[in-house]
Design a protein around this motif. Sequence first.
Motif, PDB file in Angstrom:
ATOM      1  N   PHE A   1       0.843  -1.190   0.000  1.00 15.10           N
ATOM      2  CA  PHE A   1       0.000   0.000   0.000  1.00 15.10           C
ATOM      3  C   PHE A   1       0.879   1.240   0.000  1.00 15.10           C
ATOM      4  O   PHE A   1       1.896   1.302   0.689  1.00 15.10           O
ATOM      5  N   ARG A   2       0.455   2.256  -0.739  1.00 13.66           N
ATOM      6  CA  ARG A   2       1.140   3.545  -0.698  1.00 13.66           C
ATOM      7  C   ARG A   2       0.885   4.215   0.631  1.00 13.66           C
ATOM      8  O   ARG A   2      -0.234   4.226   1.154  1.00 13.66           O
TER       9      ARG A   2
ATOM     10  N   VAL B   1       0.966   8.655  -7.031  1.00 13.41           N
ATOM     11  CA  VAL B   1       0.148   7.538  -6.546  1.00 13.41           C
ATOM     12  C   VAL B   1      -0.636   6.878  -7.672  1.00 13.41           C
ATOM     13  O   VAL B   1      -0.642   5.645  -7.811  1.00 13.41           O
TER      14      VAL B   1
ATOM     15  N   GLN C   1      -4.153   1.891  -1.145  1.00 17.36           N
ATOM     16  CA  GLN C   1      -3.809   3.172  -0.544  1.00 17.36           C
ATOM     17  C   GLN C   1      -4.892   3.567   0.448  1.00 17.36           C
ATOM     18  O   GLN C   1      -5.923   2.901   0.545  1.00 17.36           O
TER      19      GLN C   1
END
Length: 341
Positions: free
Chosen positions: A174-175, A202, A214
Amino acid sequence: MKTLTKFLTIAAMALPLPALADPTACDPGEEVLKFSVVTALKGHPKGEAALAYAAVINSELDGRYCVEVYGKSDLYPDDDTLFTALREGDAHFAMPAFAKTSSFSAKADIFNLPFLFDGPLHVLEFLQSDTIDQIGDDFVDDGFAVLGYASNGMRQFSATVPMRSPGDAEGMSFRVSSGSPITAAVLNIMGVTPVKLKFADVYDNLDNGTVQGQENTYANIEKMGFYEVQAAVTETNHTYIGYPMIASLSFLDSLDAETRSVFVNSAKLVLHERNRFAFELNQLSRQNILDDDGIIIRLSDGELQEWRDAFAPVLTEFKSSIGDEFVDAAIAINAAADPFN
Protein backbone atom coordinates in the motif's frame (compact mmCIF):
# COMPACT_ATOMS: atom_id res chain seq x y z
CA MET A 1 -28.71 11.13 -3.54
CA LYS A 2 -29.11 13.32 -6.62
CA THR A 3 -31.08 15.77 -4.48
CA LEU A 4 -28.38 15.69 -1.79
CA THR A 5 -25.67 16.35 -4.38
CA LYS A 6 -27.59 19.32 -5.76
CA PHE A 7 -28.14 20.70 -2.27
CA LEU A 8 -24.49 20.35 -1.28
CA THR A 9 -23.35 21.97 -4.51
CA ILE A 10 -25.60 24.96 -3.85
CA ALA A 11 -24.36 25.11 -0.24
CA ALA A 12 -20.74 25.20 -1.33
CA MET A 13 -21.48 27.89 -3.91
CA ALA A 14 -23.15 29.98 -1.23
CA LEU A 15 -20.01 30.24 0.87
CA PRO A 16 -19.68 33.90 1.95
CA LEU A 17 -16.09 34.41 0.78
CA PRO A 18 -14.56 36.46 -2.07
CA ALA A 19 -14.29 35.00 -5.54
CA LEU A 20 -11.49 32.49 -6.06
CA ALA A 21 -8.10 33.95 -6.82
CA ASP A 22 -6.80 34.24 -10.38
CA PRO A 23 -3.05 33.45 -10.24
CA THR A 24 -2.47 35.48 -13.41
CA ALA A 25 -4.00 38.68 -12.04
CA CYS A 26 -0.98 40.12 -10.22
CA ASP A 27 -0.32 43.76 -11.08
CA PRO A 28 3.07 45.30 -11.86
CA GLY A 29 4.79 46.45 -8.69
CA GLU A 30 3.05 43.97 -6.40
CA GLU A 31 5.23 41.57 -4.43
CA VAL A 32 4.29 38.08 -5.63
CA LEU A 33 3.88 35.44 -2.92
CA LYS A 34 3.66 31.75 -3.83
CA PHE A 35 1.30 29.27 -2.20
CA SER A 36 2.12 25.60 -2.90
CA VAL A 37 -0.36 22.72 -2.58
CA VAL A 38 -0.21 19.18 -3.97
CA THR A 39 -3.93 18.65 -4.56
CA ALA A 40 -6.35 19.96 -7.15
CA LEU A 41 -7.34 23.56 -6.54
CA LYS A 42 -11.04 23.60 -7.34
CA GLY A 43 -13.40 21.12 -5.75
CA HIS A 44 -10.84 20.00 -3.16
CA PRO A 45 -10.90 21.25 0.46
CA LYS A 46 -7.21 22.17 0.51
CA GLY A 47 -7.20 23.81 -2.90
CA GLU A 48 -10.38 25.76 -2.20
CA ALA A 49 -8.97 27.02 1.11
CA ALA A 50 -5.74 28.16 -0.54
CA LEU A 51 -7.63 29.97 -3.31
CA ALA A 52 -9.95 31.64 -0.82
CA TYR A 53 -7.00 32.83 1.26
CA ALA A 54 -5.32 34.25 -1.85
CA ALA A 55 -8.53 36.06 -2.75
CA VAL A 56 -8.73 37.73 0.66
CA ILE A 57 -5.07 38.79 0.69
CA ASN A 58 -5.21 40.03 -2.91
CA SER A 59 -8.20 42.17 -1.98
CA GLU A 60 -7.02 43.42 1.41
CA LEU A 61 -3.45 44.17 0.31
CA ASP A 62 -4.16 45.09 -3.31
CA GLY A 63 -1.25 46.95 -4.86
CA ARG A 64 1.24 45.65 -2.32
CA TYR A 65 1.06 41.85 -2.33
CA CYS A 66 -0.34 39.24 -4.70
CA VAL A 67 -0.67 35.56 -3.77
CA GLU A 68 -0.36 33.00 -6.57
CA VAL A 69 -1.65 29.50 -5.80
CA TYR A 70 -0.07 26.44 -7.43
CA GLY A 71 -1.86 23.08 -7.25
CA LYS A 72 -1.16 19.43 -8.10
CA SER A 73 2.49 19.74 -7.00
CA ASP A 74 3.16 22.16 -9.88
CA LEU A 75 5.43 24.21 -7.61
CA TYR A 76 6.70 21.78 -4.96
CA PRO A 77 5.75 18.36 -3.61
CA ASP A 78 5.14 18.01 0.11
CA ASP A 79 8.69 17.00 1.00
CA ASP A 80 11.96 18.55 2.14
CA THR A 81 12.17 20.69 -1.01
CA LEU A 82 9.00 22.49 0.05
CA PHE A 83 10.25 23.29 3.54
CA THR A 84 13.59 24.44 2.14
CA ALA A 85 11.79 26.70 -0.35
CA LEU A 86 9.74 28.23 2.46
CA ARG A 87 12.83 28.94 4.52
CA GLU A 88 14.67 30.45 1.54
CA GLY A 89 11.75 32.59 0.34
CA ASP A 90 11.09 30.68 -2.90
CA ALA A 91 7.64 29.82 -1.54
CA HIS A 92 5.67 31.63 1.13
CA PHE A 93 2.67 29.51 2.12
CA ALA A 94 1.89 25.80 2.11
CA MET A 95 -0.51 23.28 3.60
CA PRO A 96 1.39 20.00 3.90
CA ALA A 97 -0.47 17.05 5.36
CA PHE A 98 0.06 16.44 9.06
CA ALA A 99 1.70 13.17 8.03
CA LYS A 100 4.53 15.22 6.48
CA THR A 101 5.23 17.27 9.60
CA SER A 102 5.97 14.78 12.35
CA SER A 103 9.66 15.76 12.17
CA PHE A 104 8.61 19.23 13.37
CA SER A 105 6.14 18.02 15.98
CA ALA A 106 5.72 14.50 17.32
CA LYS A 107 2.21 15.55 18.33
CA ALA A 108 1.23 15.84 14.65
CA ASP A 109 1.24 12.03 14.54
CA ILE A 110 -1.95 12.05 16.60
CA PHE A 111 -3.94 12.11 13.37
CA ASN A 112 -2.42 8.76 12.35
CA LEU A 113 -3.91 7.02 15.40
CA PRO A 114 -6.73 4.83 14.03
CA PHE A 115 -10.29 5.49 15.21
CA LEU A 116 -9.24 8.18 17.68
CA PHE A 117 -11.98 10.50 16.35
CA ASP A 118 -15.55 9.50 15.57
CA GLY A 119 -15.76 11.65 12.45
CA PRO A 120 -14.66 14.84 10.70
CA LEU A 121 -16.91 17.11 12.73
CA HIS A 122 -15.44 15.70 15.93
CA VAL A 123 -11.99 16.52 14.58
CA LEU A 124 -13.11 20.10 14.01
CA GLU A 125 -13.89 20.39 17.71
CA PHE A 126 -10.29 19.41 18.39
CA LEU A 127 -8.92 21.81 15.76
CA GLN A 128 -10.85 24.67 17.36
CA SER A 129 -9.58 23.89 20.86
CA ASP A 130 -6.60 25.43 22.63
CA THR A 131 -5.00 21.98 22.78
CA ILE A 132 -4.12 22.02 19.07
CA ASP A 133 -1.89 25.08 19.64
CA GLN A 134 0.73 22.73 21.07
CA ILE A 135 1.46 21.49 17.55
CA GLY A 136 1.96 25.02 16.24
CA ASP A 137 4.27 25.86 19.12
CA ASP A 138 6.56 22.99 18.08
CA PHE A 139 6.96 24.41 14.55
CA VAL A 140 8.58 27.64 15.74
CA ASP A 141 11.97 26.07 16.42
CA ASP A 142 12.12 24.97 12.76
CA GLY A 143 11.38 28.46 11.46
CA PHE A 144 7.68 28.12 10.67
CA ALA A 145 4.49 29.74 11.89
CA VAL A 146 1.23 27.79 11.82
CA LEU A 147 -1.51 30.19 10.74
CA GLY A 148 -4.33 27.71 11.22
CA TYR A 149 -5.55 24.26 10.30
CA ALA A 150 -7.38 23.27 7.12
CA SER A 151 -9.67 20.27 7.19
CA ASN A 152 -10.04 17.61 4.52
CA GLY A 153 -11.75 14.55 5.93
CA MET A 154 -11.51 10.95 7.04
CA ARG A 155 -9.38 8.34 5.30
CA GLN A 156 -10.82 5.32 3.53
CA PHE A 157 -8.90 2.26 2.32
CA SER A 158 -8.92 1.06 -1.27
CA ALA A 159 -7.24 -1.89 -2.96
CA THR A 160 -7.24 -4.12 -6.00
CA VAL A 161 -9.42 -6.53 -4.00
CA PRO A 162 -12.62 -5.64 -2.13
CA MET A 163 -11.89 -5.36 1.59
CA ARG A 164 -14.43 -6.07 4.30
CA SER A 165 -11.98 -7.10 7.02
CA PRO A 166 -8.44 -5.96 7.91
CA GLY A 167 -6.84 -9.13 6.56
CA ASP A 168 -8.39 -9.05 3.10
CA ALA A 169 -5.36 -7.28 1.56
CA GLU A 170 -2.74 -9.45 3.22
CA GLY A 171 0.44 -9.76 1.17
CA MET A 172 -0.15 -6.55 -0.79
CA SER A 173 1.75 -3.26 -0.89
CA PHE A 174 0.00 0.00 0.00
CA ARG A 175 1.14 3.54 -0.70
CA VAL A 176 1.83 5.66 2.37
CA SER A 177 2.54 9.39 2.48
CA SER A 178 5.19 9.30 5.20
CA GLY A 179 7.44 7.02 7.17
CA SER A 180 5.21 7.24 10.24
CA PRO A 181 5.76 4.20 12.47
CA ILE A 182 2.09 4.43 13.43
CA THR A 183 0.96 3.93 9.84
CA ALA A 184 3.49 1.12 9.47
CA ALA A 185 2.06 -0.57 12.57
CA VAL A 186 -1.49 -0.32 11.22
CA LEU A 187 -0.49 -1.85 7.89
CA ASN A 188 1.53 -4.54 9.65
CA ILE A 189 -1.65 -5.63 11.43
CA MET A 190 -3.25 -5.90 7.99
CA GLY A 191 -0.32 -7.90 6.62
CA VAL A 192 0.41 -5.07 4.17
CA THR A 193 3.80 -3.61 3.17
CA PRO A 194 4.00 0.23 3.22
CA VAL A 195 5.59 1.95 0.21
CA LYS A 196 6.32 5.66 0.53
CA LEU A 197 5.29 7.62 -2.59
CA LYS A 198 4.67 11.27 -3.39
CA PHE A 199 1.01 12.19 -3.80
CA ALA A 200 1.49 13.07 -7.47
CA ASP A 201 2.91 9.60 -8.16
CA VAL A 202 0.15 7.54 -6.55
CA TYR A 203 -2.16 7.08 -9.54
CA ASP A 204 0.56 5.81 -11.88
CA ASN A 205 1.87 3.37 -9.29
CA LEU A 206 -1.61 2.05 -8.60
CA ASP A 207 -2.22 1.76 -12.32
CA ASN A 208 0.97 -0.16 -13.05
CA GLY A 209 0.64 -2.39 -10.00
CA THR A 210 3.72 -1.22 -8.12
CA VAL A 211 1.35 -0.76 -5.17
CA GLN A 212 -2.05 -2.39 -4.87
CA GLY A 213 -3.77 -0.12 -2.40
CA GLN A 214 -3.81 3.17 -0.54
CA GLU A 215 -5.68 5.21 2.07
CA ASN A 216 -7.15 8.65 1.48
CA THR A 217 -10.15 10.91 1.78
CA TYR A 218 -12.97 10.78 -0.75
CA ALA A 219 -11.89 14.16 -2.10
CA ASN A 220 -8.38 12.87 -2.80
CA ILE A 221 -9.59 9.54 -4.16
CA GLU A 222 -12.02 11.18 -6.55
CA LYS A 223 -9.97 14.17 -7.71
CA MET A 224 -6.91 12.00 -8.44
CA GLY A 225 -8.94 9.15 -9.95
CA PHE A 226 -7.56 6.50 -7.58
CA TYR A 227 -10.90 4.63 -7.59
CA GLU A 228 -10.52 4.06 -11.34
CA VAL A 229 -7.64 1.63 -10.76
CA GLN A 230 -8.94 -0.05 -7.59
CA ALA A 231 -11.51 -2.78 -7.13
CA ALA A 232 -13.34 -0.89 -4.39
CA VAL A 233 -13.11 1.75 -1.68
CA THR A 234 -13.85 0.52 1.84
CA GLU A 235 -15.52 3.16 4.00
CA THR A 236 -13.60 2.87 7.27
CA ASN A 237 -13.18 6.52 8.35
CA HIS A 238 -10.20 5.24 10.33
CA THR A 239 -7.96 8.34 10.44
CA TYR A 240 -8.09 12.00 9.51
CA ILE A 241 -6.31 14.10 6.89
CA GLY A 242 -5.80 17.77 7.64
CA TYR A 243 -3.22 20.41 6.94
CA PRO A 244 -1.45 23.01 9.05
CA MET A 245 -1.26 26.19 7.00
CA ILE A 246 2.32 27.32 7.42
CA ALA A 247 4.43 30.33 6.52
CA SER A 248 8.08 31.01 7.20
CA LEU A 249 8.77 33.05 10.30
CA SER A 250 11.40 35.02 8.39
CA PHE A 251 8.72 36.24 5.98
CA LEU A 252 6.22 37.14 8.71
CA ASP A 253 8.90 38.81 10.82
CA SER A 254 9.83 41.03 7.88
CA LEU A 255 6.37 42.63 7.93
CA ASP A 256 5.14 45.55 9.99
CA ALA A 257 2.65 44.62 12.71
CA GLU A 258 -0.44 45.80 10.82
CA THR A 259 0.42 43.92 7.63
CA ARG A 260 1.35 40.79 9.53
CA SER A 261 -2.01 40.84 11.28
CA VAL A 262 -3.77 40.86 7.90
CA PHE A 263 -1.97 37.67 6.85
CA VAL A 264 -2.55 35.97 10.21
CA ASN A 265 -6.15 37.00 10.82
CA SER A 266 -7.20 36.34 7.22
CA ALA A 267 -5.97 32.77 7.56
CA LYS A 268 -8.07 32.24 10.67
CA LEU A 269 -11.16 33.66 8.99
CA VAL A 270 -10.79 31.70 5.77
CA LEU A 271 -10.00 28.39 7.44
CA HIS A 272 -12.90 28.74 9.86
CA GLU A 273 -15.29 29.26 6.95
CA ARG A 274 -13.81 26.69 4.56
CA ASN A 275 -13.58 23.94 7.17
CA ARG A 276 -17.35 24.07 7.52
CA PHE A 277 -17.64 22.85 3.93
CA ALA A 278 -14.90 20.23 3.82
CA PHE A 279 -17.40 17.55 4.87
CA GLU A 280 -19.77 18.53 2.06
CA LEU A 281 -16.97 18.49 -0.52
CA ASN A 282 -16.02 14.97 0.52
CA GLN A 283 -19.64 13.88 0.31
CA LEU A 284 -19.82 15.31 -3.20
CA SER A 285 -16.68 13.40 -4.14
CA ARG A 286 -18.14 10.23 -2.65
CA GLN A 287 -21.23 10.62 -4.80
CA ASN A 288 -19.14 11.42 -7.88
CA ILE A 289 -17.29 8.12 -7.42
CA LEU A 290 -20.58 6.24 -7.30
CA ASP A 291 -21.94 8.14 -10.29
CA ASP A 292 -18.85 7.08 -12.25
CA ASP A 293 -19.52 3.41 -11.44
CA GLY A 294 -16.94 3.28 -8.67
CA ILE A 295 -17.59 0.79 -5.87
CA ILE A 296 -17.80 1.83 -2.22
CA ILE A 297 -18.15 -0.83 0.45
CA ARG A 298 -20.16 0.24 3.49
CA LEU A 299 -19.29 -1.93 6.46
CA SER A 300 -21.84 -3.32 8.87
CA ASP A 301 -21.53 -2.33 12.52
CA GLY A 302 -20.00 -5.72 13.26
CA GLU A 303 -17.48 -5.46 10.43
CA LEU A 304 -16.46 -1.95 11.47
CA GLN A 305 -15.96 -3.14 15.05
CA GLU A 306 -13.61 -5.81 13.71
CA TRP A 307 -11.43 -3.05 12.24
CA ARG A 308 -11.59 -1.05 15.46
CA ASP A 309 -10.60 -4.06 17.58
CA ALA A 310 -7.75 -4.98 15.23
CA PHE A 311 -6.19 -1.52 15.43
CA ALA A 312 -6.81 -0.87 19.14
CA PRO A 313 -3.27 -1.93 20.22
CA VAL A 314 -1.78 0.86 18.08
CA LEU A 315 -3.11 3.56 20.43
CA THR A 316 -1.58 1.81 23.42
CA GLU A 317 1.76 1.39 21.66
CA PHE A 318 2.19 4.97 20.44
CA LYS A 319 0.30 7.13 22.92
CA SER A 320 3.34 8.00 25.02
CA SER A 321 5.52 8.95 22.01
CA ILE A 322 2.91 11.52 20.96
CA GLY A 323 2.22 12.69 24.50
CA ASP A 324 -0.11 11.03 27.00
CA GLU A 325 -1.77 14.26 28.12
CA PHE A 326 -2.13 15.51 24.55
CA VAL A 327 -3.82 12.30 23.40
CA ASP A 328 -6.01 12.19 26.51
CA ALA A 329 -7.17 15.75 25.78
CA ALA A 330 -8.10 14.74 22.22
CA ILE A 331 -10.01 11.71 23.51
CA ALA A 332 -11.93 13.91 25.96
CA ILE A 333 -12.77 16.48 23.27
CA ASN A 334 -14.00 13.73 20.94
CA ALA A 335 -16.17 12.21 23.68
CA ALA A 336 -17.72 15.57 24.60
CA ALA A 337 -18.32 16.69 21.01
CA ASP A 338 -21.93 17.04 19.91
CA PRO A 339 -21.47 18.42 16.39
CA PHE A 340 -25.11 18.13 15.31
CA ASN A 341 -26.53 20.27 18.12
